[in-house]
Design a protein around this motif. Structure first.
Motif, short mmCIF file in Angstrom:
data_model
loop_
_atom_site.label_atom_id
_atom_site.label_comp_id
_atom_site.label_asym_id
_atom_site.label_seq_id
_atom_site.Cartn_x
_atom_site.Cartn_y
_atom_site.Cartn_z
N GLN A 21 0.56 -1.32 0.01
CA GLN A 21 0.35 0.10 0.37
C GLN A 21 0.86 1.46 0.36
N ASN A 22 2.02 1.30 0.61
CA ASN A 22 2.73 2.28 0.90
C ASN A 22 3.77 2.66 -0.35
N THR A 23 4.42 1.72 -1.06
CA THR A 23 4.31 1.64 -2.38
C THR A 23 3.42 2.32 -3.56
N ALA A 24 1.92 1.95 -3.42
CA ALA A 24 2.10 2.23 -4.68
C ALA A 24 1.48 4.28 -4.14
N LEU A 34 3.57 5.75 -2.62
CA LEU A 34 4.44 6.49 -2.63
C LEU A 34 4.81 6.63 -4.43
N ALA A 35 4.09 6.04 -5.04
CA ALA A 35 4.36 6.32 -6.78
C ALA A 35 3.71 7.42 -7.05
N GLN A 36 2.56 6.99 -6.36
CA GLN A 36 1.11 8.13 -6.54
C GLN A 36 2.08 9.92 -6.56
N HIS A 37 2.65 9.49 -4.78
CA HIS A 37 3.66 11.01 -4.66
C HIS A 37 4.71 11.33 -5.91
N ALA A 38 5.12 10.42 -6.17
CA ALA A 38 6.54 11.20 -6.80
C ALA A 38 5.63 11.57 -8.50
N GLU A 39 5.03 10.15 -9.13
CA GLU A 39 4.42 11.12 -10.50
C GLU A 39 3.94 12.04 -9.90
N GLY A 79 2.42 -3.72 -11.98
CA GLY A 79 1.12 -3.93 -12.91
C GLY A 79 0.57 -2.90 -11.85
N HIS A 80 0.22 -3.44 -10.50
CA HIS A 80 0.05 -2.86 -9.47
C HIS A 80 -0.11 -1.26 -9.86
N VAL A 81 1.56 -1.02 -9.49
CA VAL A 81 2.16 0.54 -9.09
C VAL A 81 1.51 1.35 -10.74
N ALA A 82 1.70 0.23 -11.83
CA ALA A 82 1.10 1.02 -12.77
C ALA A 82 -0.41 1.31 -12.90
N GLY A 83 -1.69 0.65 -12.34
CA GLY A 83 -2.23 0.87 -12.30
C GLY A 83 -3.03 2.15 -11.69
N LYS A 84 -1.87 1.99 -10.93
CA LYS A 84 -2.71 3.01 -9.77
C LYS A 84 -1.94 4.89 -10.28
N ILE A 125 3.80 8.63 -15.16
CA ILE A 125 4.86 8.33 -14.77
C ILE A 125 5.54 6.68 -15.01
N ARG A 126 6.79 6.70 -16.08
CA ARG A 126 7.31 5.21 -16.42
C ARG A 126 7.41 4.21 -15.03
N VAL A 127 6.96 2.61 -15.48
CA VAL A 127 6.64 2.33 -14.76
C VAL A 127 7.90 1.33 -15.15
N GLY A 128 8.77 0.81 -14.11
CA GLY A 128 9.59 -0.79 -14.63
C GLY A 128 10.45 -1.34 -13.62
N ALA A 129 11.04 -2.11 -14.23
CA ALA A 129 12.20 -3.55 -13.04
C ALA A 129 13.47 -2.50 -13.44
N GLY A 130 13.67 -2.42 -12.40
CA GLY A 130 15.32 -2.27 -11.57
C GLY A 130 16.17 -2.82 -10.78
N GLY A 131 16.38 -4.61 -10.69
CA GLY A 131 15.61 -4.86 -11.96
C GLY A 131 15.30 -6.04 -12.11
#
Length: 331
Positions: free
Chosen positions: A22-25, A27-32, A60-65, A69-75
């Motif tokens: 939940q925190n990751t999603a 944070l991703a929205q915050h980063a965007e 996939g969860h992050v991209a859907g939220k 923002i670009r979403v990817g594996a690092g890695g």
């Protein structure tokens, strides 16, 4: 210069993996909203403090939220998987979310020897990473009607590939294939300067990239004061010390005296490994980031920050974003 986030989906002490996700999603929205360019996650296994083992699923969860923002594996640690499987996973993500998906490839196991054996059932220890990268590129490129196997979805998506590494090997491979290169300087910086030099010197233009693109990974722990940032940093210092001691766990709570917690000698070794960092108040972090950019001349920065408190972590990335925006304006 673009700047991005690398998130390991840390599971803090006193919290669950579900809360970490939940925190990751969040944070991703915050980063965007802050203008970060990419949001990457990394494959790790057998580590209770990291919840990004099923990397493609969580991406996939992050991209859907998020929206842009670009979403990817690092890695993704490619030797752990069949290239066709990874092509199908990231081809699916690209089919769902369009040209927002990146795929960074690593060669390490992403865990200990027990993990290596558990993931690679029936596989030999032979290093065929270059061949697997080439195979994956074929699955994501334009379809070859003569190929006996194609990735559906995947074929024709042209998901951008990055090579990740902490040695000269990755630099040479990225240069040979004409791919973007991200150096794991946030935890293994010893070969940083030589790897960046070799990558830029030996880069061969490719269909996907006409000039080298080098990404520098930096630990960022930012707070309102230097003292508060140093306190927050003790979480990652403890976590790294435990990992080196063979006792990985959840992300520890910060402590007032890090030397008392892990010992002075171990703390010095940890700090040496984590030396590509910016830690402190907004002014301090701005100065330290400016020095790193001036020294290594990256095309992009990717910031990571293991902070126990989620709101403090969001605040840290806010401060870092403001500092990098100031640097861009000043440039």
């Amino acid at each position: 210069m673009k700047y991005s986030i690398l998130d390991l989906c840390p599971v803090p002490e006193g919290h669950s993996a579900a809360e970490a996700m939940q925190n990751t999603a969040d944070l991703a929205q915050h980063a965007e909203a802050l203008g970060y360019h990419r949001y990457w996650m990394a494959e790790h296994h057998n580590m209770p403090g990291i919840a990004s083992a099923a990397t493609a699923v969580l991406l996939g969860h992050v991209a859907g939220k998020t929206k842009a923002i670009r979403v990817g594996a690092g890695g993704v640690m490619l030797p752990n998987h069949a290239p066709l499987t990874i092509a199908e996973q990231f081809g699916t993500l690209a089919t769902l979310y369009g040209d927002r998906i990146d795929l960074g490839l690593g060669r390490a196991p992403g865990g200990d020897q027990a993990v290596w054996h558990a993931l690679r059932r029936g596989r030999t220890g032979q290093d065929d990473f270059p061949a697997e990268v080439a195979e994956l590129m074929g699955y994501l490129g334009d379809a070859d009607p003569r190929a006996p196997v194609q990735a559906h979805p995947g074929q024709g998506t042209h998901v951008p590939l990055w090579i990740l590494g902490s040695s000269l090997y990755g630099a040479q491979l990225a240069a040979h294939f004409g791919l973007s290169y991200a150096f794991a300087s946030h935890f293994a910086p010893d070969a940083l300067e030589e790897a960046a030099y070799i990558y830029r010197r030996d880069f061969k233009p490719s269909d996907s990239l006409d000039a080298p693109k080098f990404m520098l990974a930096v630990n960022v722990i930012a707070a309102d004061t230097d003292a508060e940032a140093a306190y927050l940093r003790t979480s990652v210092q403890q976590a790294f010390a435990r990992l080196r001691s063979g006792m990985p766990g959840k992300l520890p709570k910060p402590v007032d005296d890090i030397d008392a917690a892990i010992g002075t000698a171990l703390r010095r070794g940890v700090d040496q490994a984590l030396r590509i960092s910016a830690v402190g108040s907004p002014a301090t972090v701005r100065t330290q980031l400016a020095e790193l950019v001036a020294k290594y001349q990256p095309d992009e920065l990717i910031l990571t920050g293991q902070i126990h408190d989620h709101e403090a972590r969001k605040r840290s990335f806010t401060i870092a974003s403001e500092a990098l925006t100031d640097l861009s304006i000043a440039a």
